[in-house]
Design a protein around this motif. Structure first.
Motif, PDB file in Angstrom:
ATOM      1  N   LEU A  47       1.270  -1.357  -0.130  1.00 27.55           N
ATOM      2  CA  LEU A  47      -0.230  -0.132   0.634  1.00 27.55           C
ATOM      3  C   LEU A  47       0.495   1.171  -0.115  1.00 27.55           C
ATOM      4  O   LEU A  47       0.175   2.546   0.226  1.00 27.55           O
ATOM      5  CB  LEU A  47      -1.036   0.189   1.106  1.00 27.55           C
ATOM      6  N   THR A  48       2.171   1.520   0.727  1.00 30.69           N
ATOM      7  CA  THR A  48       2.721   2.470   0.790  1.00 30.69           C
ATOM      8  C   THR A  48       4.022   2.463  -0.017  1.00 30.69           C
ATOM      9  O   THR A  48       4.570   3.394  -0.362  1.00 30.69           O
ATOM     10  CB  THR A  48       2.890   3.022   2.350  1.00 30.69           C
ATOM     11  N   GLY A  49       4.833   1.100  -0.374  1.00 30.30           N
ATOM     12  CA  GLY A  49       5.758   1.632  -0.673  1.00 30.30           C
ATOM     13  C   GLY A  49       7.243   1.445   0.092  1.00 30.30           C
ATOM     14  O   GLY A  49       8.259   1.168  -0.119  1.00 30.30           O
ATOM     15  N   THR A  50       6.982   1.074   0.948  1.00 32.01           N
ATOM     16  CA  THR A  50       7.319   1.079   2.063  1.00 32.01           C
ATOM     17  C   THR A  50       8.076   0.229   2.560  1.00 32.01           C
ATOM     18  O   THR A  50       6.909  -0.998   2.319  1.00 32.01           O
ATOM     19  CB  THR A  50       7.395   1.795   3.757  1.00 32.01           C
ATOM     20  N   HIS A  51       9.228  -0.694   2.772  1.00 28.38           N
ATOM     21  CA  HIS A  51       9.965  -1.891   2.956  1.00 28.38           C
ATOM     22  C   HIS A  51       9.908  -1.751   4.579  1.00 28.38           C
ATOM     23  O   HIS A  51      10.208  -1.755   5.152  1.00 28.38           O
ATOM     24  CB  HIS A  51      11.036  -1.972   2.823  1.00 28.38           C
ATOM     25  N   MET A 111     -11.193   1.868   3.869  1.00 27.20           N
ATOM     26  CA  MET A 111     -10.873   2.925   4.966  1.00 27.20           C
ATOM     27  C   MET A 111     -10.880   3.796   4.426  1.00 27.20           C
ATOM     28  O   MET A 111     -11.367   4.465   5.781  1.00 27.20           O
ATOM     29  CB  MET A 111      -8.911   2.021   4.180  1.00 27.20           C
ATOM     30  N   TRP A 112     -11.212   4.688   3.231  1.00 28.15           N
ATOM     31  CA  TRP A 112     -11.535   5.797   3.286  1.00 28.15           C
ATOM     32  C   TRP A 112     -12.938   6.019   2.979  1.00 28.15           C
ATOM     33  O   TRP A 112     -13.042   6.713   4.237  1.00 28.15           O
ATOM     34  CB  TRP A 112     -11.135   6.361   1.160  1.00 28.15           C
ATOM     35  N   ASP A 113     -13.739   5.819   3.471  1.00 26.90           N
ATOM     36  CA  ASP A 113     -15.067   5.455   4.108  1.00 26.90           C
ATOM     37  C   ASP A 113     -15.372   5.648   5.580  1.00 26.90           C
ATOM     38  O   ASP A 113     -16.026   6.684   5.492  1.00 26.90           O
ATOM     39  CB  ASP A 113     -16.342   4.049   3.606  1.00 26.90           C
ATOM     40  N   GLU A 114     -14.742   4.833   6.035  1.00 25.82           N
ATOM     41  CA  GLU A 114     -14.777   4.789   7.382  1.00 25.82           C
ATOM     42  C   GLU A 114     -14.077   5.893   8.244  1.00 25.82           C
ATOM     43  O   GLU A 114     -14.710   6.643   9.254  1.00 25.82           O
ATOM     44  CB  GLU A 114     -14.153   3.633   8.124  1.00 25.82           C
ATOM     45  N   MET A 115     -12.747   6.252   7.428  1.00 25.01           N
ATOM     46  CA  MET A 115     -12.348   7.413   7.869  1.00 25.01           C
ATOM     47  C   MET A 115     -13.298   8.410   7.736  1.00 25.01           C
ATOM     48  O   MET A 115     -12.811   9.368   8.669  1.00 25.01           O
ATOM     49  CB  MET A 115     -10.867   7.847   7.782  1.00 25.01           C
ATOM     50  N   GLY A 116     -13.730   9.327   7.144  1.00 26.23           N
ATOM     51  CA  GLY A 116     -15.167   9.648   6.515  1.00 26.23           C
ATOM     52  C   GLY A 116     -14.361  11.242   6.806  1.00 26.23           C
ATOM     53  O   GLY A 116     -14.484  12.287   7.366  1.00 26.23           O
ATOM     54  N   LEU A 117     -13.396  11.396   5.978  1.00 28.27           N
ATOM     55  CA  LEU A 117     -12.069  12.625   5.364  1.00 28.27           C
ATOM     56  C   LEU A 117     -12.999  13.229   4.357  1.00 28.27           C
ATOM     57  O   LEU A 117     -13.389  12.939   3.653  1.00 28.27           O
ATOM     58  CB  LEU A 117     -10.668  12.125   4.972  1.00 28.27           C
ATOM     59  N   ARG A 164     -10.142  -2.152  -3.517  1.00 31.25           N
ATOM     60  CA  ARG A 164     -12.104  -2.163  -2.543  1.00 31.25           C
ATOM     61  C   ARG A 164     -10.979  -1.820  -1.038  1.00 31.25           C
ATOM     62  O   ARG A 164     -11.722  -0.896  -0.347  1.00 31.25           O
ATOM     63  CB  ARG A 164     -12.524  -3.454  -2.566  1.00 31.25           C
ATOM     64  N   LEU A 165      -9.853  -2.241  -0.217  1.00 33.21           N
ATOM     65  CA  LEU A 165      -9.734  -2.428   0.994  1.00 33.21           C
ATOM     66  C   LEU A 165      -9.309  -1.025   1.003  1.00 33.21           C
ATOM     67  O   LEU A 165      -9.446  -0.040   1.715  1.00 33.21           O
ATOM     68  CB  LEU A 165      -8.715  -2.949   1.227  1.00 33.21           C
ATOM     69  N   LEU A 166      -9.157   0.174   0.165  1.00 32.39           N
ATOM     70  CA  LEU A 166      -8.791   1.191   0.587  1.00 32.39           C
ATOM     71  C   LEU A 166      -9.737   2.390  -0.222  1.00 32.39           C
ATOM     72  O   LEU A 166     -10.181   3.385   0.930  1.00 32.39           O
ATOM     73  CB  LEU A 166      -7.734   2.090  -1.108  1.00 32.39           C
ATOM     74  N   ALA A 167     -10.846   1.847  -1.010  1.00 27.48           N
ATOM     75  CA  ALA A 167     -12.301   2.750  -0.735  1.00 27.48           C
ATOM     76  C   ALA A 167     -13.078   2.146   0.618  1.00 27.48           C
ATOM     77  O   ALA A 167     -13.802   3.143   1.309  1.00 27.48           O
ATOM     78  CB  ALA A 167     -12.486   2.483  -1.731  1.00 27.48           C
ATOM     79  N   TYR A 184      -3.392   8.903  -1.507  1.00 32.76           N
ATOM     80  CA  TYR A 184      -4.674   8.167  -1.623  1.00 32.76           C
ATOM     81  C   TYR A 184      -5.756   9.500  -1.777  1.00 32.76           C
ATOM     82  O   TYR A 184      -6.386  10.094  -1.289  1.00 32.76           O
ATOM     83  CB  TYR A 184      -5.157   7.410  -1.172  1.00 32.76           C
ATOM     84  N   ASN A 185      -6.482   9.958  -3.049  1.00 35.62           N
ATOM     85  CA  ASN A 185      -7.446  11.094  -3.046  1.00 35.62           C
ATOM     86  C   ASN A 185      -7.125  12.738  -2.790  1.00 35.62           C
ATOM     87  O   ASN A 185      -7.782  12.891  -2.001  1.00 35.62           O
ATOM     88  CB  ASN A 185      -8.923  10.628  -2.439  1.00 35.62           C
ATOM     89  N   ASP A 186      -5.393  12.699  -2.901  1.00 35.01           N
ATOM     90  CA  ASP A 186      -5.337  14.180  -2.844  1.00 35.01           C
ATOM     91  C   ASP A 186      -5.001  13.681  -1.519  1.00 35.01           C
ATOM     92  O   ASP A 186      -4.806  15.113  -0.817  1.00 35.01           O
ATOM     93  CB  ASP A 186      -5.825  15.053  -3.302  1.00 35.01           C
ATOM     94  N   THR A 187      -4.769  12.820  -0.146  1.00 29.96           N
ATOM     95  CA  THR A 187      -4.612  12.944   1.118  1.00 29.96           C
ATOM     96  C   THR A 187      -3.360  12.330   1.079  1.00 29.96           C
ATOM     97  O   THR A 187      -2.981  11.021   0.382  1.00 29.96           O
ATOM     98  CB  THR A 187      -6.033  12.542   1.634  1.00 29.96           C
ATOM     99  N   LYS A 188      -2.699  12.243   2.356  1.00 27.99           N
ATOM    100  CA  LYS A 188      -1.729  11.195   2.957  1.00 27.99           C
ATOM    101  C   LYS A 188      -1.960  10.668   4.301  1.00 27.99           C
ATOM    102  O   LYS A 188      -2.852  11.397   5.711  1.00 27.99           O
ATOM    103  CB  LYS A 188      -0.662  12.781   3.462  1.00 27.99           C
TER     104      LYS A 188
END
Length: 399
Positions: free
Chosen positions: A82-86, A283-289, A278-281, A106-110
């Motif tokens: 998800l992040t590219g961090t090893h 997570m985005w819905d649950e955070m409510g940003l 689908r996991l990212l979507a 994701y969606n212009d946010t960090k």
């Protein structure tokens, strides 16, 4: 006898006590004793300097997500995807020994994603660095509970029990109970609805267990004994949780369908990179940003860097938006113009209490500054009374 032994003794007594109308007062007192002992268990030992061996990392971005799960369920692999961090991943347990952060764009946010060491049964009592892991997860906006789809459902119940033992309430809202300590006046007990789980006598007994003899209690819903104890303790964290079932490539399609239909659940496969979008979507819905774009007067809106608000981090009103830009901006605002789903027409004149929605465009109109001095041949701004006869004439103009 230590605190853990006392807790186990009370739990054994509760297990052998029959649950009926005659024993509900006794069980309520035992629940209050366990809650007090677990609070003492989380406190640092007396005489310590307070500095522990935790691994808290600095908050970064517009939200924080914590990965919690048993060892070897795929948390480190998910962070890398998800992040590219090893994050080191291997075929043995406890590969990750500290907290490893990563950033999801994701969606212009960090969004900050934390890979935490695996916890085991008994983590709430301090086993396997469980306290440090749970302390970091308390500061998160949402928890991703990573589970092995091929294992039994018992793993999810064990993790939920360990998190609830330290004051984390998953996918629950705070109980509608008003509680306030007083210096005098005794205990005032009221309710706005019919109560089936708690009565006045049981409430008195629980408060006396906490050595509270003067308080005001108001029930606004039919709450349970556990809800009342949570309100009295006052240190509970109500947090959203998404159950992520990994390794769905090793089970049958019927089991995958059954897991995916459970509430707050998502099925993925890190090995085959299945369903990560689908996991990212989810997570985005649950955070409510909420992303708010700014529009300077007479110019086009700026869609490059939005102002990100959240109901859990301050609020989503126009006043919160102004405070996010600068603290002194609120007193200079005359009104704002809003384009988006929160507006009834485009543009809509709104005040500071207007609630903004995702992807709204906002233009702030400031108050005009008053001019210093007067106009014409008379002073309009003076300390003298504002009457025509008292106005001071200026010197005649030179020609």
């Amino acid at each position: 006898m230590g605190i853990i032994e006392k807790i186990k003794e009370i739990e054994a007594e509760m297990a052998r006590t029959q649950k009926n109308k005659a024993t509900e007062y006794h069980l309520g007192q035992l629940k209050a004793k366990i809650a007090k002992l677990r609070t003492q268990l989380l406190e640092p030992p007396k005489g310590s300097s307070g500095a522990g061996d935790g691994f808290e990392v600095t908050k970064y971005g517009h939200g924080r997500v914590a990965l919690i799960g048993f060892p070897s369920v795929g948390k480190s692999t998910l962070l890398t995807l998800l992040t590219g961090t090893h994050s080191e991943a291997a075929s043995y347990e406890f590969t990750t020994l500290t907290c490893i952060p990563g950033i999801i764009h994701y969606n212009d946010t960090k969004i900050q994603l934390l890979d935490l060491p695996g916890i085991i049964e008994g983590a709430s009592e301090g086993k396997g660095r469980g306290r440090q892991v749970i302390a970091v997860s308390k500061s998160s906006d949402i928890i991703l509970m990573v589970l092995d789809a091929s294992k039994s459902e018992g793993h999810r119940q064990i993790l939920t029990r360990e998190l609830e033992a330290v004051g984390l309430r998953l996918n629950k809202r705070p109980p509608q109970i008003y509680f306030k300590k007083k210096k005098t006046g005794g205990i005032s007990f009221n309710s706005t609805c019919a109560l089936t789980h708690v009565d006045e006598k049981l409430c008195y007994q629980i408060l006396h267990e906490y050595k509270i003899h003067n308080a005001e209690v108001l029930f606004r819903e039919d709450a349970t004994v556990d809800d009342l104890i949570d309100v009295i303790e006052g240190n509970r964290k109500y947090i959203k949780c998404v159950y992520v079932y990994n390794k769905i490539d090793v089970i049958g399609i019927d089991d995958v369908d059954k897991l995916s239909r459970q509430p707050n659940s998502i099925v993925i496969s890190c090995n085959l990179k299945l369903n990560l979008d689908r996991l990212l979507a989810k997570m985005w819905d649950e955070m409510g940003l909420v992303r708010i774009y700014t529009k300077p007067q007479g110019q086009q809106p700026d869609f490059t860097e939005p102002v990100v608000l959240s109901a859990d981090r301050g609020g989503c009103t126009v006043e919160d938006f102004c405070d996010h830009i600068h603290r002194s901006l609120v007193k200079d605002v005359k009104y704002v113009l809003v384009w988006g789903t929160s507006a009834r027409h485009y543009p809509q004149h709104c005040g500071l209490s207007h609630i903004l929605h995702d992807e709204d465009v906002v233009q702030i109109v400031k108050k005009k500054e008053k001019e210093d001095g007067g106009r014409g041949r008379f002073k309009s701004h003076s300390t003298a009374p504002a009457r025509i006869s008292d106005r001071e004439k200026k010197a005649p103009l030179k020609t």
